[in-house]
Design an enzyme around this catalytic site. Structure first.
Site, mmCIF file in Angstrom:
data_model
loop_
_atom_site.group_PDB
_atom_site.id
_atom_site.type_symbol
_atom_site.label_atom_id
_atom_site.label_comp_id
_atom_site.label_asym_id
_atom_site.label_seq_id
_atom_site.Cartn_x
_atom_site.Cartn_y
_atom_site.Cartn_z
ATOM 1 N N GLU A 85 0.820 -1.326 0.063
ATOM 2 C CA GLU A 85 0.094 0.141 0.088
ATOM 3 C C GLU A 85 0.710 1.367 0.028
ATOM 4 O O GLU A 85 0.237 2.201 -0.639
ATOM 5 C CB GLU A 85 -0.981 0.045 1.248
ATOM 6 C CG GLU A 85 -1.777 -1.190 1.080
ATOM 7 C CD GLU A 85 -1.543 -2.559 1.329
ATOM 8 O OE1 GLU A 85 -0.248 -2.669 2.117
ATOM 9 O OE2 GLU A 85 -2.080 -3.575 1.207
ATOM 10 N N HIS B 184 -10.263 -6.234 9.195
ATOM 11 C CA HIS B 184 -11.365 -5.964 8.003
ATOM 12 C C HIS B 184 -12.712 -5.154 8.288
ATOM 13 O O HIS B 184 -13.788 -5.246 7.729
ATOM 14 C CB HIS B 184 -11.645 -7.317 7.513
ATOM 15 C CG HIS B 184 -10.503 -8.014 6.785
ATOM 16 N ND1 HIS B 184 -9.713 -8.746 7.809
ATOM 17 C CD2 HIS B 184 -10.072 -8.297 5.739
ATOM 18 C CE1 HIS B 184 -8.916 -9.555 7.035
ATOM 19 N NE2 HIS B 184 -8.887 -9.105 5.858
#
Lengths: 412, 337
Positions: B60, B129
């Site tokens: 990322e 998540h």
């Protein structure tokens, strides 16, 4: 004997009071390293990551396959920029000591790293400098006054007083903004290069960081993205042996060269004598041509020595021998290019002294001009209300309100 | 009018922008050939090619850094971070670089980047998540921060974000990708097809950044919310027969203070609800701002209903999730005095 795991704590070869010791720096003979074709496969030239490309020998002659065979004019120009960089640095260092600017960082001893690259690349190539690459600015023809105004945070400061000294940028000259957060520019340069390829443009990107910040994740992101997309980018690691007080072994340099990380990623990698102007020029040209013709990225390790303090806030005598630079086996890049020109019969001590005097005058005059645009203590000053601008493209309501609040305080 | 769920609406926004502007590129993990783990980019690589819709390595930090470089070079990148929970390796590049590039160069450099990130819980995602990290981005000067609550807004806001020259962090509450979840996990799921905001034009349109929306007018109390909580608020007000004015913030930065203020001045009572943790969460900014703006109109203290100040627990997500029961209790308290 009991065997169990122990931490290895790296130690530099010499500490204050010790005799400088550079036996760990592996050096190839000038002219000894082969020059592969620009489209060579990475696995066929991995030796380049371990050897050291050198062109200038100890007698100041240029030799070998990397010899760029430049015209005398193309050696006089860099000599001038090398001197300009050094004299500019000396001046700014002195101004910091006199309290005229808050902070400074010299590039003493490693000027060739920037000047050679700037002159080997095309003006349209985008440069992503680290904080010790002022030579890129000067060799691209930037007016020293502009750099001085930034360090002074005066009315002509390109950053409008928002950045510490030396955090320059130059949009028109295709030089990106220096960040105080190290290594961030490395993967950004890869993204810029990817965009160049996406758009089908000819320009490539080049980025610099110090060997210390190769430990940052950004270094590895850059190499991964560069190899995955075969981005047209040159990634330069300036191994000047010291990251403030942290020697290169603490970034993992004890067992492998920094260039040797490249082949692990599938990236062409070259270790070069960073104080040899001709070698740095030749290697950068090679990498630029490789990138521009679509053969992908190159990692270059420039082996040099940070002769000065890390910054004006640093005192290197507390962690390394005072006379370490004198023992540095790759010498002084300016002296080496000068002696090469003298050996060629294209230069004399007299001409050199004249050039030094001319460049010194230019720097002094530039400083005087810069001061006419103000300093931190004397006007003309920046408009302080502009501190609320450029956070966003348009000033949002909450910042307009805060500017009003500041205005109100000033009127009281 | 076509009916779309939020995934299709987001896909349509990127499709429209990739078609209109050659400088728009989409990059992220699994976004290309596969079409994204939530299918938001399905079909886009086939339509626009591998140079416009780009599969990225699992890094990322590298994704954010590279789109900054692309943005500086004149592209208009849309980066997908697969889960908002994965955004932290890119946080330095967002905070120190992307957000401040324009400022530090006095406007000479900027990167018009949009970062899309699915956020929020209620999908049995556990702590890695399920997060709603909007508050740690609203605190950073130089970023615009958006969270839509329905397909129509999602498309219009995403197009606005892509067209913005300022960087935008665009959070997508994944629990409402497929339908307007009202906070009751025991009720059968409803689809966007039955919801008025599931009507989404195929073509280009925008919903401007910086404007909140009054989704229900009411007289007695203001509920300030965004994302999934907009639907929790609507259900709670209806079930408990509370005449609440419900405001969908939509854009946290820049914040539409005017709309919030008008409502709280009218009702004199305010409950703020978000899924993110409470301490130093965006609700604190909302409460402080409304207190400053509306103090003399307030009948009762402003109340915050938030995720507990714990990581999102996998097995107890409905205890963590600030659902109807907690909101109803807060509304009762706000209306009690």
């Amino acid at each position: 004997m009991v065997t169990k795991s122990r931490l290895h704590i790296p130690h530099p070869s010499a500490r204050p009071g010790d005799k400088p010791e550079f036996g760990y720096v592996e050096i190839s003979d000038a002219g000894a390293v082969k020059r592969p074709e620009i489209n060579s496969r990475v696995k066929d030239m991995e030796r380049l990551a371990h050897e050291m490309v050198r062109v200038l020998d100890d007698q100041h002659a240029a030799l070998g396959p990397w010899h760029p065979h430049l015209e005398p004019h193309d050696l006089h120009v860099p000599l001038r920029y090398l001197l300009l960089t050094r004299i500019f640095d000396e001046h700014m260092q002195r101004m910091q000591r006199q309290g005229k600017i808050s902070f400074y960082m010299q590039s003493l001893g490693e000027e060739a790293v920037s000047v050679a690259a700037a002159l080997a690349l095309q003006p349209s190539d985008m440069l992503f400098p680290s904080y010790r690459n002022q030579g890129l600015q000067l060799a691209r023809g930037r007016n020293p006054v502009d750099l001085m105004c930034q360090c002074l945070s005066n009315s002509k400061d390109m950053c409008k007083g928002r950045q510490m000294p030396i955090m320059y940028h130059w949009a028109r000259g295709n030089i990106f903004s220096v960040s105080g957060n190290l290594a961030t520019q490395f993967p950004q340069a890869v993204g810029w290069a990817m965009a160049s390829a996406i758009k089908g443009e000819d320009a490539i990107a080049a980025a610099w960081l110090g060997e210390g910040s190769t430990a940052e994740a950004d270094f590895h992101h850059a190499l991964t993205f560069a190899t995955v997309y075969q981005a047209p980018v040159i990634l330069n690691v300036v191994n000047n042996q010291w990251a403030i007080s942290t020697f290169q072994g603490f970034a993992g340099g004890e067992r492998r060269s920094f260039a040797a990380r490249g082949p692990g990623y599938g990236i062409a990698s070259i270790r070069v004598d960073g104080n040899d102007y001709l070698a740095v020029f030749a290697v950068t040209r090679w990498a630029a041509e490789r990138a521009r013709k679509g053969h992908g990225p190159t990692l270059i390790e420039l082996v040099t020595y940070r002769a000065g303090a890390h910054s004006t806030s640093d005192d290197p005598s507390r962690y390394r021998p005072r006379d370490e630079w004198q023992a540095w086996p790759l010498g002084d890049p300016i002296e080496r290019l000068k002696q090469h020109l003298i050996v060629l019969g294209d230069w004399t001590e007299g001409r050199h002294d004249k050039l030094v005097a001319e460049v010194t005058r230019l720097v002094d005059d530039s400083w005087q001009e810069a001061l006419t645009y103000g300093s931190m203590t004397e006007g003309p000053f920046l408009n302080k209300y502009e501190l609320f601008e450029d956070v966003f493209k348009d000033i949002p309501a909450h910042l307009i309100a805060q500017r009003e609040e500041q205005l109100g305080l000033d009127e009281d | 009018m076509p009916r779309m769920n939020m995934i299709q609406a987001l896909n349509s926004a990127m499709d429209v922008m990739l078609g209109r502007d050659n400088d728009v590129v989409v990059i992220g993990e699994d976004v290309g050939y596969f079409g994204g783990v939530f299918r938001c980019t399905e079909g886009l690589q086939r339509k626009y090619g591998e140079h416009r819709v780009i599969d990225a390595p699992i890094a990322e930090g590298g994704i954010i850094a590279s789109v900054i470089g692309m943005g500086v070079h004149g592209l208009r990148p849309v980066a997908e971070i697969q889960f908002a929970d994965y955004i932290y390796p890119g946080y330095d590049q967002i905070v120190s670089e992307l957000a401040r590039l324009r400022y530090r160069t006095a406007g000479d450099f900027f990167a018009p980047v949009t970062i899309r990130a699915p956020c929020g819980g209620g999908i049995r995602g556990g702590q890695t998540h399920s997060q709603s990290p909007e508050g740690i981005f609203t605190h950073v000067c130089g970023l615009k921060v958006v969270m839509p609550s329905n397909p129509y807004d999602a498309k219009g806001l995403l197009i606005s974000a892509i067209e913005e020259d300022d960087p935008v962090v665009f959070f997508e509450p994944k629990r409402i990708y497929n339908g307007p979840f009202d906070g009751d996990p025991d009720k059968p799921a409803t689809a966007w097809s039955a919801h008025p905001k599931g009507e989404v034009p195929d073509d280009y349109y925008t919903v401007p950044l910086g404007r909140a929306e009054v989704v229900r007018e009411g007289e007695d109390v203001t509920i300030v919310c965004y994302g999934t909580m907009v639907h929790v608020a609507q259900a709670t007000a209806k079930i408990n027969a509370i005449d609440a004015e419900i405001i969908d913030v939509r854009t946290m930065v820049p914040l539409d203070v005017h709309t919030l203020k008008q409502s709280v001045e009218k009702t004199g009572r305010c409950v703020i609800i978000h899924e993110a943790t409470r301490f130093s969460g965006f609700g604190a900014e909302l409460a402080a701002t409304l207190q400053e703006e509306c103090f003399y109109h307030l009948e009762t203290p402003i109340i915050r209903v938030c995720g507990w100040d714990t990581p999102y627990p996998h097995a107890f997500e409905w205890e963590y999730f600030p659902g109807q029961k907690r909101l109803a209790a807060a509304l009762e308290q706000a209306l009690s005095a």
